[in-house]
Design an enzyme around this catalytic site. Structure first.
Site, PDB file in Angstrom:
ATOM      1  N   ALA A 191      -3.772  -1.226  -4.014  1.00  0.00           N
ATOM      2  CA  ALA A 191      -4.479  -1.401  -2.934  1.00  0.00           C
ATOM      3  C   ALA A 191      -4.954  -0.018  -2.382  1.00  0.00           C
ATOM      4  O   ALA A 191      -4.239   0.931  -1.733  1.00  0.00           O
ATOM      5  CB  ALA A 191      -4.090  -2.219  -1.790  1.00  0.00           C
TER       6      ALA A 191
ATOM      7  N   GLY B  63      -1.222  -2.467  -5.767  1.00  0.00           N
ATOM      8  CA  GLY B  63      -2.108  -4.022  -5.791  1.00  0.00           C
ATOM      9  C   GLY B  63      -2.526  -4.136  -7.350  1.00  0.00           C
ATOM     10  O   GLY B  63      -2.869  -4.954  -7.799  1.00  0.00           O
TER      11      GLY B  63
ATOM     12  N   GLU C  10      -0.203  -6.211  -9.305  1.00  0.00           N
ATOM     13  CA  GLU C  10      -0.422  -7.481  -9.313  1.00  0.00           C
ATOM     14  C   GLU C  10      -1.947  -7.983  -9.726  1.00  0.00           C
ATOM     15  O   GLU C  10      -1.831  -9.249 -10.318  1.00  0.00           O
ATOM     16  CB  GLU C  10       0.422  -6.934  -7.275  1.00  0.00           C
TER      17      GLU C  10
ATOM     18  N   GLU D 262       5.433   0.118  -3.764  1.00  0.00           N
ATOM     19  CA  GLU D 262       5.096  -0.335  -2.127  1.00  0.00           C
ATOM     20  C   GLU D 262       6.126   0.295  -0.927  1.00  0.00           C
ATOM     21  O   GLU D 262       6.253   0.415   0.135  1.00  0.00           O
ATOM     22  CB  GLU D 262       4.732  -1.723  -2.179  1.00  0.00           C
TER      23      GLU D 262
HETATM   24  N1  COA Z   1      -5.986   4.280  -2.194  1.00  0.00           N
HETATM   25  C1  COA Z   1      -6.920   4.915  -1.627  1.00  0.00           C
HETATM   26  N2  COA Z   1      -6.386   5.765  -2.055  1.00  0.00           N
HETATM   27  C2  COA Z   1      -6.474   6.662  -3.330  1.00  0.00           C
HETATM   28  C3  COA Z   1      -4.911   5.557  -3.945  1.00  0.00           C
HETATM   29  C4  COA Z   1      -5.201   4.103  -3.127  1.00  0.00           C
HETATM   30  N3  COA Z   1      -3.827   3.433  -3.820  1.00  0.00           N
HETATM   31  N4  COA Z   1      -4.381   6.291  -4.945  1.00  0.00           N
HETATM   32  C5  COA Z   1      -5.490   7.324  -5.104  1.00  0.00           C
HETATM   33  N5  COA Z   1      -5.877   7.018  -4.012  1.00  0.00           N
HETATM   34  C6  COA Z   1      -7.645   8.337  -4.381  1.00  0.00           C
HETATM   35  C7  COA Z   1      -6.573   9.560  -3.703  1.00  0.00           C
HETATM   36  O1  COA Z   1      -6.353   9.802  -2.492  1.00  0.00           O
HETATM   37  C8  COA Z   1      -7.527  10.340  -4.232  1.00  0.00           C
HETATM   38  O2  COA Z   1      -8.291  10.787  -3.850  1.00  0.00           O
HETATM   39  P1  COA Z   1      -9.720  11.744  -2.807  1.00  0.00           P
HETATM   40  O3  COA Z   1     -10.050  12.805  -4.244  1.00  0.00           O
HETATM   41  O4  COA Z   1     -10.609  11.752  -1.881  1.00  0.00           O
HETATM   42  O5  COA Z   1      -7.930  12.785  -1.804  1.00  0.00           O
HETATM   43  C9  COA Z   1      -7.547  10.117  -5.155  1.00  0.00           C
HETATM   44  O6  COA Z   1      -7.594   8.585  -5.238  1.00  0.00           O
HETATM   45  C10 COA Z   1      -7.065  10.942  -7.087  1.00  0.00           C
HETATM   46  O7  COA Z   1      -6.065   9.808  -6.979  1.00  0.00           O
HETATM   47  P2  COA Z   1      -5.055  11.701  -6.484  1.00  0.00           P
HETATM   48  O8  COA Z   1      -3.727  11.205  -5.862  1.00  0.00           O
HETATM   49  O9  COA Z   1      -5.608  12.938  -6.362  1.00  0.00           O
HETATM   50  O10 COA Z   1      -4.404  11.661  -8.176  1.00  0.00           O
HETATM   51  P3  COA Z   1      -3.774  12.443  -8.938  1.00  0.00           P
HETATM   52  O11 COA Z   1      -3.514  11.972 -10.588  1.00  0.00           O
HETATM   53  O12 COA Z   1      -2.269  13.374  -8.321  1.00  0.00           O
HETATM   54  O13 COA Z   1      -2.328  10.570  -8.750  1.00  0.00           O
HETATM   55  C11 COA Z   1      -1.030   8.708  -8.463  1.00  0.00           C
HETATM   56  C12 COA Z   1      -2.042   9.899  -8.821  1.00  0.00           C
HETATM   57  C13 COA Z   1      -1.704   7.651  -8.795  1.00  0.00           C
HETATM   58  C14 COA Z   1       0.085   9.409  -8.740  1.00  0.00           C
HETATM   59  C15 COA Z   1      -1.293   8.933  -6.867  1.00  0.00           C
HETATM   60  O14 COA Z   1      -2.820   8.840  -6.308  1.00  0.00           O
HETATM   61  C16 COA Z   1      -0.706   7.745  -6.602  1.00  0.00           C
HETATM   62  O15 COA Z   1       0.137   8.249  -6.368  1.00  0.00           O
HETATM   63  N6  COA Z   1      -1.786   6.901  -5.557  1.00  0.00           N
HETATM   64  C17 COA Z   1      -0.906   5.230  -4.748  1.00  0.00           C
HETATM   65  C18 COA Z   1      -0.470   4.393  -5.799  1.00  0.00           C
HETATM   66  C19 COA Z   1       0.208   3.937  -4.640  1.00  0.00           C
HETATM   67  O16 COA Z   1       0.934   3.733  -3.882  1.00  0.00           O
HETATM   68  N7  COA Z   1      -0.415   2.672  -4.226  1.00  0.00           N
HETATM   69  C20 COA Z   1       0.806   1.352  -3.696  1.00  0.00           C
HETATM   70  C21 COA Z   1      -0.315   1.054  -2.509  1.00  0.00           C
HETATM   71  S1  COA Z   1       0.387  -0.131  -2.090  1.00  0.00           S
END
Ligand code: COA
Length: 260
Positions: free
Chosen positions: A66, A112, A115, A135
């Site tokens: 999400a 999400g 999910e 989460e």
């Molecule tokens: N919500 C909002 N933005 C998200 C996102 C999310 N769930 N997941 C990734 N993004 C965005 C990042 O903020 C980043 O945006 P920016 O370039 O404007 O800063 C972009 O997507 C790329 O992500 P980034 O974190 O730079 O890539 P990465 O390869 O270093 O890491 C992940 C990848 C998936 C490990 C990391 O993005 C992450 O942990 N995301 C969140 C996962 C999460 O907790 N999801 C559950 C949500 S309830």
């Protein structure tokens, strides 16, 4: 219909819905959830669409969760509303569609995203996919059905561990857990999903819809799935597909189901 956050392509009875926010790793914001609802509803109502494949754009992510930026300042009430609305309009909606939905998990499927894949009827994954429910690392819990569907798919102990550790599992582990049905290379992922869709489409779409309902009823508290099966089994006898399927078998030819 024009969408901002998703792409919809249709070919030979298979619709492919691609979540298209690659710069945000296809994170599910409110607008994307709404568009997905509209697209799934329209495809379900379209008699030409027999199977729906859902995937993410780019090579990195199916859906990274999400959209965290959207809910970071929510109150208790808005938090509950976020989960309720999402479950109603997308996650439970997809699970209960009578049109088969295959998730083609092509990279990160987190929160999400996992999910969404779990709400789909089954999953295939590319070998670079990483899946998890992170989460609790954000101080929240899965809200789009993850605490319910993950144990259904992988068992309680594995679900507990995945949720508590907030860790990611590999495609290979997801395969051994039964979370995904097949793993292949990224290039072969959509061809594989389409190949499976092709096998599904040879069968009666009406019967498949009834079977989805029966299988889902197995997981609803207080509902007797065996009774659902008896009722739905009977309903099939009144369909044109049943007449065609049984007649074709007896005439030793391939069935040409009218889908009615
Ligand atoms: N919500 C909002 N933005 C998200 C996102 C999310 N769930 N997941 C990734 N993004 C965005 C990042 O903020 C980043 O945006 P920016 O370039 O404007 O800063 C972009 O997507 C790329 O992500 P980034 O974190 O730079 O890539 P990465 O390869 O270093 O890491 C992940 C990848 C998936 C490990 C990391 O993005 C992450 O942990 N995301 C969140 C996962 C999460 O907790 N999801 C559950 C949500 S309830």
């Amino acid at each position: 219909m024009n969408y901002e956050n998703i792409l919809v392509a249709q070919e030979n009875g298979v619709a492919t819905v691609t979540i298209n926010r690659p710069s945000k790793l296809n994170a599910l914001n409110k607008a994307t959830i709404q568009e997905l609802h509209e697209a799934f509803k329209a495809l379900h109502e379209d008699a030409e669409t027999k199977v729906i494949i859902i995937t993410g754009s780019g090579e990195k992510a199916f859906v990274a969760g999400a959209d965290i930026a959207e809910f970071a300042d929510f109150s208790v009430e808005r938090g509950a509303e976020l989960a309720r609305n999402g479950q109603e309009i997308l996650f439970s909606f997809i699970e209960n569609l009578s049109t088969p939905v295959i998730a083609a998990v092509n990279g990160f499927a987190l929160g999400g995203g996992l999910e969404l894949a779990m709400a789909s009827h089954f999953r295939v994954a590319s070998d670079n996919a990483k899946m998890g429910l992170p989460e609790v690392s954000l101080g929240v819990i899965p809200g789009y059905g993850g605490t319910q569907r993950l144990p259904q798919l992988v068992g309680k102990g594995r679900a507990m561990e995945m949720v508590m550790t907030a860790g990611m599992i590999s495609a290979e582990d997801a395969l051994s857990y039964g979370l995904v049905n097949h793993v292949t290379s990224q290039e072969e992922l959509l061809p594989l999903a389409n190949k499976i869709a092709g096998k599904i489409m040879r069968n009666s779409s009406v019967a498949i819809g009834h079977a989805i309902k029966c299988i889902n009823d197995n997981y609803i508290d207080g509902v007797n799935g065996y009774q659902t099966e008896i009722t739905q089994f009977g309903v099939c006898f009144g369909t044109e597909d049943f007449k065609e399927g049984t007649t074709a078998f007896l005439e030793k030819r391939k069935a040409d189901f009218p889908g009615k």
